[in-house]
Design a protein around this motif. Structure first.
Motif, PDB file in Angstrom:
ATOM      1  N   ARG A 114       2.761 -13.292  -4.650  1.00  0.00           N
ATOM      2  CA  ARG A 114       3.985 -13.776  -5.279  1.00  0.00           C
ATOM      3  C   ARG A 114       5.085 -12.720  -5.243  1.00  0.00           C
ATOM      4  O   ARG A 114       6.264 -13.054  -5.164  1.00  0.00           O
ATOM      5  CB  ARG A 114       3.694 -14.170  -6.730  1.00  0.00           C
ATOM      6  N   GLU A 115       4.703 -11.467  -5.339  1.00  0.00           N
ATOM      7  CA  GLU A 115       5.647 -10.352  -5.260  1.00  0.00           C
ATOM      8  C   GLU A 115       5.178  -9.388  -4.179  1.00  0.00           C
ATOM      9  O   GLU A 115       3.980  -9.179  -3.993  1.00  0.00           O
ATOM     10  CB  GLU A 115       5.750  -9.620  -6.598  1.00  0.00           C
ATOM     11  N   LEU A 116       6.132  -8.807  -3.498  1.00  0.00           N
ATOM     12  CA  LEU A 116       5.807  -7.818  -2.479  1.00  0.00           C
ATOM     13  C   LEU A 116       5.683  -6.438  -3.098  1.00  0.00           C
ATOM     14  O   LEU A 116       6.519  -6.061  -3.928  1.00  0.00           O
ATOM     15  CB  LEU A 116       6.886  -7.802  -1.387  1.00  0.00           C
ATOM     16  N   PRO A 117       4.662  -5.658  -2.718  1.00  0.00           N
ATOM     17  CA  PRO A 117       4.571  -4.287  -3.230  1.00  0.00           C
ATOM     18  C   PRO A 117       5.648  -3.400  -2.624  1.00  0.00           C
ATOM     19  O   PRO A 117       6.398  -3.811  -1.734  1.00  0.00           O
ATOM     20  CB  PRO A 117       3.160  -3.854  -2.802  1.00  0.00           C
ATOM     21  N   HIS A 118       5.699  -2.176  -3.135  1.00  0.00           N
ATOM     22  CA  HIS A 118       6.732  -1.252  -2.640  1.00  0.00           C
ATOM     23  C   HIS A 118       6.532  -0.946  -1.158  1.00  0.00           C
ATOM     24  O   HIS A 118       7.493  -0.910  -0.385  1.00  0.00           O
ATOM     25  CB  HIS A 118       6.707   0.034  -3.464  1.00  0.00           C
ATOM     26  N   SER A 119       5.293  -0.731  -0.770  1.00  0.00           N
ATOM     27  CA  SER A 119       4.977  -0.502   0.644  1.00  0.00           C
ATOM     28  C   SER A 119       4.175  -1.705   1.136  1.00  0.00           C
ATOM     29  O   SER A 119       2.974  -1.810   0.899  1.00  0.00           O
ATOM     30  CB  SER A 119       4.173   0.791   0.818  1.00  0.00           C
ATOM     31  N   TRP A 120       4.870  -2.653   1.785  1.00  0.00           N
ATOM     32  CA  TRP A 120       4.240  -3.888   2.193  1.00  0.00           C
ATOM     33  C   TRP A 120       3.950  -3.858   3.687  1.00  0.00           C
ATOM     34  O   TRP A 120       4.526  -3.084   4.448  1.00  0.00           O
ATOM     35  CB  TRP A 120       5.135  -5.076   1.853  1.00  0.00           C
ATOM     36  N   SER A 121       3.060  -4.736   4.078  1.00  0.00           N
ATOM     37  CA  SER A 121       2.714  -4.913   5.484  1.00  0.00           C
ATOM     38  C   SER A 121       3.309  -6.225   5.980  1.00  0.00           C
ATOM     39  O   SER A 121       3.759  -7.063   5.203  1.00  0.00           O
ATOM     40  CB  SER A 121       1.191  -4.907   5.663  1.00  0.00           C
ATOM     41  N   TRP A 122       3.287  -6.408   7.293  1.00  0.00           N
ATOM     42  CA  TRP A 122       3.835  -7.629   7.866  1.00  0.00           C
ATOM     43  C   TRP A 122       3.009  -8.848   7.474  1.00  0.00           C
ATOM     44  O   TRP A 122       3.547  -9.949   7.333  1.00  0.00           O
ATOM     45  CB  TRP A 122       3.920  -7.511   9.380  1.00  0.00           C
ATOM     46  N   LYS A 123       1.729  -8.651   7.288  1.00  0.00           N
ATOM     47  CA  LYS A 123       0.876  -9.755   6.848  1.00  0.00           C
ATOM     48  C   LYS A 123       1.241 -10.193   5.439  1.00  0.00           C
ATOM     49  O   LYS A 123       1.304 -11.394   5.134  1.00  0.00           O
ATOM     50  CB  LYS A 123      -0.592  -9.324   6.920  1.00  0.00           C
ATOM     51  N   GLN A 124       1.486  -9.222   4.557  1.00  0.00           N
ATOM     52  CA  GLN A 124       1.900  -9.557   3.198  1.00  0.00           C
ATOM     53  C   GLN A 124       3.260 -10.240   3.185  1.00  0.00           C
ATOM     54  O   GLN A 124       3.498 -11.179   2.415  1.00  0.00           O
ATOM     55  CB  GLN A 124       1.922  -8.297   2.334  1.00  0.00           C
TER      56      GLN A 124
END
Length: 420
Positions: A184-194
């Motif tokens: 639902r929310e993206l973390p600070h360091s996200w990946s393309w899959k996320q």
């Protein structure tokens, strides 16, 4: 029975046995002590309870209205640094300021701007209109004419259904994020899959809310002249949405498009709008942090709340401008075949009944999303995609003006509080 008080407790101050002043004025009280010690005023309240004090002769408990540190109070040195009564701490002021600023922004975006949303949607679906209302001047003039003829409720219609659609959207997004691996929310360091899963969640949420969004669209553009107040209710949006989803209820026109042909445009619009708004917001915050790194004060509500609100305002504005043609096509497809009668957006006509606005039916015959885009471009030109754009500029100008007014008012309050 022996007393449980320590031998060094004299009732007027708890001094240890090693205190050289101990015993100079008061003798030690023991179990078999003489009766002449009874004239002392014993204080039985332990000194470690907050608010209790062991006072010497000639002292009294300081009241709240006494200045801290006077009358020989033992904590006078620390009291000079304590906040004075009646002065709110900085943390409480920041919380109050943040709540007030957020409330102003939320109220403006969902309540005060609703007439602009209503008129914009009416312009988007009215392909008969000669005036496209590309500037806010013509839009405001016709909005005033409609309000004068039908009353204030004419431009606030369907506001309850928009809140219901927001609630359904938030609820669907929360439920799907709990039972699926989509974040639902993206973390600070996200990946393309996320990121792909997050955008997919936004698209699926728009698909779930699509039937109710179409029902809310009908309520916002339907003319008040033909609306039946006796049969209308707050939950009509939910009932009409379920009716269209299940295909039951009153029969519609054969031009009514199935929901399956609207799924891709609705999901595409939701994903692109979120992506554009979030990207512009991040870029605006980055420029602000880079330019005002030396002047930013995290404890100042002006630096803590307004940059984020201004960046969100800029992101929403950019997304609505870029996706205005897609929204126009989506609204026309969602309204087609529903037998909706709207107000004429060319203004009030001077006929036999003076002051009565002209109403028009929506009779479009698009075969799908691609056919709708080609038909608008062929018959109305590129400007046909931007019908009602003046209402959009009015909406964001009003929102920005109220945010600026709230910022000015907060600055004056902070200056007044600092001066006092």
């Amino acid at each position: 029975m022996a007393s449980r008080r320590p031998d060094s407790f004299d009732g007027l101050g708890y001094r240890g046995r090693d205190d050289p002043l101990y015993g100079a004025s008061y003798p030690v009280r023991s179990a078999g002590g003489p009766a002449e010690l009874q004239h002392h005023h014993w204080v039985s309240t332990p000194p470690d309870i907050p608010g209790s004090r062991n006072l010497h002769h000639g002292e009294r408990t300081p009241q709240h209205d006494d200045p801290l540190g006077e009358r020989g109070c033992p904590g006078g040195a620390a009291g000079r640094d304590a906040p004075q009564p009646g002065v709110p701490p900085a943390e409480q002021l920041n919380r109050f300021a943040g709540f007030g600023i957020g409330l102003v922004s939320l109220f403006t975006e969902n309540v005060l701007a609703h007439p602009c949303i209503v008129f914009r949607r009416q312009c988007q679906v009215n392909y008969h209109a000669r005036c496209y209302h590309l500037t806010p001047f013509s839009a405001v003039a016709v909005m005033y004419s409609i309000t004068k003829a039908q009353g204030l409720k004419a431009l606030w219609k369907g506001m309850g259904s928009t809140f219901i659609v927001h609630g359904i959207t938030l609820g669907a997004e929360g439920i799907m994020s709990e039972f699926t691996p989509l974040p639902r929310e993206l973390p600070h360091s996200w990946s393309w899959k996320q990121l792909a899963g997050h955008l997919l969640l936004k698209g699926l949420t728009a698909v779930v809310a699509l039937p109710f969004y179409c029902a809310s669209l009908i309520e916002t553009v339907q003319s008040e002249i033909v609306r039946d107040e006796s049969s209308s209710g707050l939950l009509d949006c939910v009932r009409e949405g379920l009716t269209r989803l299940l295909g039951v209820g009153a029969p519609h026109s054969h031009r009514l498009l199935p929901l399956g042909s609207l799924l891709l445009p609705a999901a595409l619009h939701a994903i692109l709008r979120y992506a554009v708004a979030a990207s512009v917001q991040r870029v605006a915050l980055w420029f602000h942090q880079r330019g005002g790194k030396q002047r930013a004060n995290p404890s100042n509500p002006l630096d803590a709340y307004f940059p984020e609100l201004a960046a969100a305002w800029a992101g929403s504005l950019a997304a609505d401008i870029l996706l205005f043609p897609l929204e126009t096509a989506l609204h026309r497809l969602g309204l087609q075949g529903t037998r909706t009668i709207i107000d004429a957006t060319d203004g009030v006509v001077a006929g036999g009944n003076v002051g009565s606005p002209l109403v028009l039916p929506v009779n479009t015959q698009y075969d799908g999303f691609r056919d709708c885009l080609h038909a608008i471009r062929r018959k109305e030109g590129v400007a046909g995609f931007y019908r009602g754009f003046g209402a959009l500029t009015t909406q964001y100008a009003l929102h920005g003006a109220l945010l600026a007014a709230a910022r000015t008012l907060l600055r004056l309050l902070l200056l007044e509080g600092g001066a006092s």
